[in-house]
Design a protein around this motif. Sequence first.
Motif, PDB file in Angstrom:
ATOM      1  N   ILE A  26      49.452  44.685  39.547  1.00 38.32           N
ATOM      2  CA  ILE A  26      48.680  44.286  40.543  1.00 38.32           C
ATOM      3  C   ILE A  26      47.368  44.610  39.874  1.00 38.32           C
ATOM      4  O   ILE A  26      47.285  45.943  39.448  1.00 38.32           O
ATOM      5  N   ARG A  28      43.230  44.569  40.414  1.00 39.53           N
ATOM      6  CA  ARG A  28      42.247  44.346  41.398  1.00 39.53           C
ATOM      7  C   ARG A  28      40.861  44.128  40.749  1.00 39.53           C
ATOM      8  O   ARG A  28      40.417  45.048  40.314  1.00 39.53           O
ATOM      9  N   TYR A  37      43.228  40.516  44.974  1.00 39.31           N
ATOM     10  CA  TYR A  37      44.231  41.158  44.386  1.00 39.31           C
ATOM     11  C   TYR A  37      45.175  40.290  43.720  1.00 39.31           C
ATOM     12  O   TYR A  37      45.503  39.249  44.176  1.00 39.31           O
TER      13      TYR A  37
END
Length: 128
Positions: A26, A28, A37
């Motif tokens: 993930i 961000r 995200y």
Amino acid sequence: MHYRKTPNFAYNKYDIYIAGGYYGKIVRSLNPIKKVYDFYYGEVKWFTAKCSNVLSRKFVINDVKTRKRVGEFSRSLFEFKEDVDSYGCVVEVGGVDVGAVVALVCVVDEDHDEEVEKKRKIRKEKKK
């Protein structure tokens, strides 16, 4: 599930591991205006979660390929115990990897907790 955070000057990356094996990552972006995200399987971006309501931490999840909404999640309005947050999640389309959605929720919550802790430290330093 556990993760390993790798900060960078332009983004934070979380490597996700489930049952001891690599599951995905993930990323961000550190854009202070909008929290976004992105969930990747390997190097392929699969989902994007964008904050649509800052107060309730409501995020809308979109499929990258079709650009259609596939779900959403948000924090519960009430905390029954300090530092214990509850989230509600709705997956609206069949075939969505629920593990990826749960990983997104966990990372969003962890990011929020880190931001709150930074603000607490700043307030303590100002009081001194």
